[in-house]
Design a protein around this motif. Structure first.
Motif, PDB file in Angstrom:
ATOM      1  N   SER A   1       0.851  -1.193   0.000  1.00 28.99           N
ATOM      2  CA  SER A   1       0.000   0.000   0.000  1.00 28.99           C
ATOM      3  C   SER A   1       0.885   1.240   0.000  1.00 28.99           C
ATOM      4  O   SER A   1       2.013   1.222   0.507  1.00 28.99           O
ATOM      5  N   LYS A   2       0.354   2.326  -0.579  1.00 28.95           N
ATOM      6  CA  LYS A   2       1.097   3.584  -0.640  1.00 28.95           C
ATOM      7  C   LYS A   2       0.165   4.742  -0.325  1.00 28.95           C
ATOM      8  O   LYS A   2      -0.944   4.821  -0.871  1.00 28.95           O
ATOM      9  N   ILE A   3       0.626   5.641   0.534  1.00 32.14           N
ATOM     10  CA  ILE A   3      -0.133   6.854   0.823  1.00 32.14           C
ATOM     11  C   ILE A   3       0.238   7.907  -0.212  1.00 32.14           C
ATOM     12  O   ILE A   3       1.419   8.218  -0.402  1.00 32.14           O
ATOM     13  N   ALA A   4      -0.768   8.441  -0.890  1.00 27.34           N
ATOM     14  CA  ALA A   4      -0.532   9.493  -1.887  1.00 27.34           C
ATOM     15  C   ALA A   4      -0.672  10.843  -1.201  1.00 27.34           C
ATOM     16  O   ALA A   4      -1.769  11.388  -1.083  1.00 27.34           O
ATOM     17  N   ALA A   5       0.448  11.401  -0.732  1.00 30.24           N
ATOM     18  CA  ALA A   5       0.424  12.676  -0.019  1.00 30.24           C
ATOM     19  C   ALA A   5       1.043  13.800  -0.847  1.00 30.24           C
ATOM     20  O   ALA A   5       0.778  14.973  -0.607  1.00 30.24           O
ATOM     21  N   MET A   6       1.896  13.440  -1.830  1.00 29.23           N
ATOM     22  CA  MET A   6       2.584  14.464  -2.630  1.00 29.23           C
ATOM     23  C   MET A   6       1.761  14.830  -3.867  1.00 29.23           C
ATOM     24  O   MET A   6       0.694  14.260  -4.109  1.00 29.23           O
ATOM     25  N   ARG A   7       2.263  15.762  -4.638  1.00 27.93           N
ATOM     26  CA  ARG A   7       1.585  16.152  -5.863  1.00 27.93           C
ATOM     27  C   ARG A   7       1.565  14.992  -6.858  1.00 27.93           C
ATOM     28  O   ARG A   7       2.446  14.132  -6.845  1.00 27.93           O
ATOM     29  N   LEU A   8       0.557  14.998  -7.739  1.00 29.60           N
ATOM     30  CA  LEU A   8       0.354  13.882  -8.662  1.00 29.60           C
ATOM     31  C   LEU A   8       1.596  13.588  -9.489  1.00 29.60           C
ATOM     32  O   LEU A   8       2.011  12.432  -9.599  1.00 29.60           O
ATOM     33  N   GLU A   9       2.217  14.618 -10.095  1.00 27.45           N
ATOM     34  CA  GLU A   9       3.355  14.366 -10.982  1.00 27.45           C
ATOM     35  C   GLU A   9       4.519  13.709 -10.247  1.00 27.45           C
ATOM     36  O   GLU A   9       5.294  12.943 -10.836  1.00 27.45           O
ATOM     37  N   ASN A  10       4.634  13.973  -8.948  1.00 26.69           N
ATOM     38  CA  ASN A  10       5.682  13.330  -8.160  1.00 26.69           C
ATOM     39  C   ASN A  10       5.264  11.933  -7.714  1.00 26.69           C
ATOM     40  O   ASN A  10       6.065  10.990  -7.735  1.00 26.69           O
ATOM     41  N   PHE A  11       3.991  11.788  -7.325  1.00 26.26           N
ATOM     42  CA  PHE A  11       3.509  10.494  -6.846  1.00 26.26           C
ATOM     43  C   PHE A  11       3.567   9.424  -7.938  1.00 26.26           C
ATOM     44  O   PHE A  11       3.870   8.254  -7.664  1.00 26.26           O
TER      45      PHE A  11
END
Length: 698
Positions: free
Chosen positions: A238-248
């Motif tokens: 699992s991964k938490i998406a906390a950063m901006r989309l282009e970085n994630f």
């Protein structure tokens, strides 16, 4: 003397007992109609026992939940504390004996020792097994253990079983690395580690990895978007998406469960885009946190996506809490997860000598019944023993790809898929499927094309076919697949999920052709009722056969029935029985019956006969008391397609019978047709049947 019960148990938790129990149960249900599952002791708690529920939902055992266990851990420990262990044994024995009287076999699963408190200073499973006089199967866990430690455990467990006075049936060492398996096999070949059979099962990470469904159930999530079948996807991490989309996007990996707040529209749209992009890994799903529902505009976007196959869940807890909860979820084996079940069954059958086990258990029964489970098990067993290469031209259909994964995982056959590799791999990835063991052939770019064009041209040029027309024809997947069978690059073909029956049969008639002395290609269905399997022909191909053709259908159907272990007793169906009726239709059936008598005196046949007289002994006694077929027919030949097709569908829908087919017969090599409404299970069964037919041809 062979045993009618087995006791399966382990000392440790997470040992994979259910895989072994399921493997044994699968074999038992393939041989016996009435098998009981029994757990003397189950864990405490308000939830129902998971293994009992699995067995109830997976197999038609005909048992109530309360029949399948005796005590909870708390009840047993309470009685032992009162020095009443004898009462525990008495009740367990009483319940076991009642099952033994009613069932052909009792499969018992113990509870591992970790569920009991430290005050219990003996192995209760060995004690119960001894008192039930039930042979004992021990399961050891090899995960993260040195070779010497595993070897020592095998010896210690064998001595403990012997000292307890139990019959030691076999030992399974599960969750081993490939290196440990090879070392143990080499060691066992030079100095046997124990006298009872010893089996080594490799660790398969997917079996101990939770699915999206496991997470949804454990966390109490809402299933917001996506298909039900996509909940079976395995969550590798699992991964938490906390950063901006282009970085994630740079951190996305195959099998990710993306955890993000429900108001992160950018992450939602980005993850949706990866599902359709060939440049990014396929994620397992999205879990939205904070109880925030996506706006209506995004909901419309999701709902409008064609073949949307990305599961989206939502939960009320915050992102950090949700991530911690997800990390704690344990994998389970659901009775409805065909993907994991197929993987577990393939693991068991490829590593266990079932003939060695069967030699020691009693699967003999006076009953002549055959259940759908027994028939299906026999199909898979025969197909595995003589593996064949089956080509499937319709690789763009989701059902085909799901069936392929099951077939490969269960080692039923080697599969050849026709189509563009990149498209097939992308679609299977989108669906979360693993079909990596399949061979993919693209007819448009295949090195076989010239050979196929030449062969087809030579076969059909007398009919006026030009070489350019032969090339155009070979670009059609059904023709290309049929030519693969004809020239020996495949052993059989299954089509029809997308194509019509004529589109499947026409290439076969032009290329494969019929067997010597067979005038027409016909079809049959295996109708799997509760306790027997009947053969219905012809329900799919020939619209209004004449007497000679009807006789050929009967002969072909009888031979096919015999090939699959069904003693052919042929009923030539009509609206009258014996000499009671007149008319063209009755005369057609009467003449067809006479032709079969003349051509194949070895076959038992009755006709004309009505369906009730063919299947019901009491009606048969009144209408045809001296018939060797009436009342006990196994092969039913319908006078025309209208009658046959309607009857098989009426029986299927009204009785809940499993209809397998249509199976084509009369061809030199096996080509089989699917109904365009075929389910995944239908495709799996038809491929197994085609593989068996191919073995019979060879």
């Amino acid at each position: 003397m062979k045993t009618k019960s087995l006791y399966i148990s382990s000392l440790e938790s997470s040992v994979g007992s259910l895989i072994v129990t399921m493997g044994i149960m699968e074999h038992l249900k393939g041989k016996l109609e009435k098998v009981a599952f029994f757990r003397p002791v189950i864990p405490n708690g308000s939830e129902r026992d998971k293994d009992i529920d699995f067995m109830m939902n997976r197999y038609p055992l005909g048992m109530e939940y309360t029949q399948m266990y005796c005590y909870t851990v708390e009840e047993v420990e309470g009685l032992i504390a009162q020095n009443l262990y004898h009462e525990v044994l008495e009740k367990v024995i009483e319940k076991f004996k009642s099952l033994e009287r009613c069932y052909d076999f009792v499969l018992i699963e113990g509870l591992n020792h970790s569920y009991f408190s430290n005050t219990l200073d003996f192995d209760i499973n060995l004690s119960i097994a001894k008192n039930l006089n039930s042979p004992y199967i021990s399961i050891l866990k090899g995960e993260h253990k040195e070779l010497k430690a595993i070897k020592d455990e095998i010896h210690i467990e064998a001595e403990a079983i012997k000292s307890a006075g139990c019959q030691h049936f076999a030992t399974f060492v599960n969750r081993l690395g490939n290196h440990e398996i090879e070392a143990l096999k080499k060691l066992a070949s030079t100095q046997p580690l124990q006298s009872p059979p010893l089996y080594f099962l490799p660790e398969i990470p997917e079996l101990s990895t939770p699915t999206v469904a496991d997470i949804m159930k454990t966390l109490g999530c809402t299933h917001s978007f996506g298909k039900e079948s996509d909940l079976r996807r395995v969550v590798k991490q699992s991964k938490i998406a906390a950063m901006r989309l282009e970085n994630f996007l740079e951190f996305i990996e195959e099998g990710d469960l993306v955890i993000t707040s429900g108001d992160r529209s950018d992450i939602l749209v980005g993850c949706l885009s990866t599902a359709f992009s060939k440049n990014y890994p396929t994620i397992a799903g999205i879990l939205l946190t904070g109880g925030i529902v996506p706006p209506l505009s995004l909901q419309r976007l999701f709902n409008g996506c064609r073949d949307f196959s990305l599961p989206i869940l939502s939960v009320d807890t915050d992102t950090y809490t949700t991530a911690m909860n997800v990390a704690a979820v344990r994998a389970t084996m659901s009775a409805h997860n065909d993907r994991k079940i197929a993987l577990a069954q393939g693991l068991f059958t490829s590593n266990v000598n079932m003939r060695e086990i069967e030699a020691k258990i009693d699967t003999d029964t006076s009953s002549s019944s055959m259940t759908p489970n027994m028939f299906e098990y026999a199909l898979f067993e025969r197909a595995r023993e003589n593996r064949k290469r089956i080509v499937l031209p319709e690789s763009g259909d989701e059902r085909i790809l799901r069936a392929v994964e099951i077939l490969l995982r269960r080692d039923v056959a080697d599969i050849i898929l026709l189509g563009e590799r990149e498209e097939i791999e992308h679609k299977s990835s989108l669906l979360g499927l693993d079909i990596s063991k399949a061979t993919i052939v693209d007819p448009k770019n295949s090195s076989l094309m010239e050979e196929f064009v030449t062969s087809f041209y030579e076969l059909r040029r007398a009919k006026g076919l030009s070489r350019s027309a032969a090339r155009d024809t070979m670009m059609m997947s059904n023709y290309f697949g049929t030519m693969m069978v004809y020239l020996g690059y495949a052993d059989g073909m299954v089509s029809g999920a997308v194509h019509t029956t004529q589109e499947t049969i026409r290439p076969a008639l032009q290329i494969i052709k019929t067997k010597p002395n067979v005038s027409i290609v016909s079809s049959l269905f295996f109708m799997c009722l509760d306790t027997r399997v009947l053969v219905y022909g012809d329900c799919a191909v020939n619209q209004d056969p004449n007497p000679e053709e009807l006789a050929q259908i009967a002969i072909s159907s009888a031979d096919t029935a015999k090939m699959f272990g069904i003693e052919p007793k042929i009923a030539m169906l009509s609206y009258s029985t014996g000499e009671s009726g007149q008319g063209d239709e009755v005369e057609k059936v009467r003449l067809a019956t006479k032709i079969v008598h003349e051509k194949r005196a070895d076959l038992l046949i009755e006709g004309p006969i009505q369906y009730d007289a063919a299947v019901d002994p009491s009606v048969a006694m009144a209408k045809l008391p001296n018939s060797a077929v009436a009342g006990q027919a196994t092969v039913f030949i319908f006078p025309d397609l209208n009658t046959g097709n309607n009857t098989y569908k009426a029986v299927q829908r009204s009785s809940g019978a499993v209809a397998i087919g249509p199976i084509l017969q009369g061809l030199n090599k096996p080509i089989n047709d699917l109904s365009r409404g075929a389910l995944v299970a239908d495709i799996v069964n038809t491929v197994a049947i085609t593989a068996i037919q191919a073995g019979d041809v060879s």
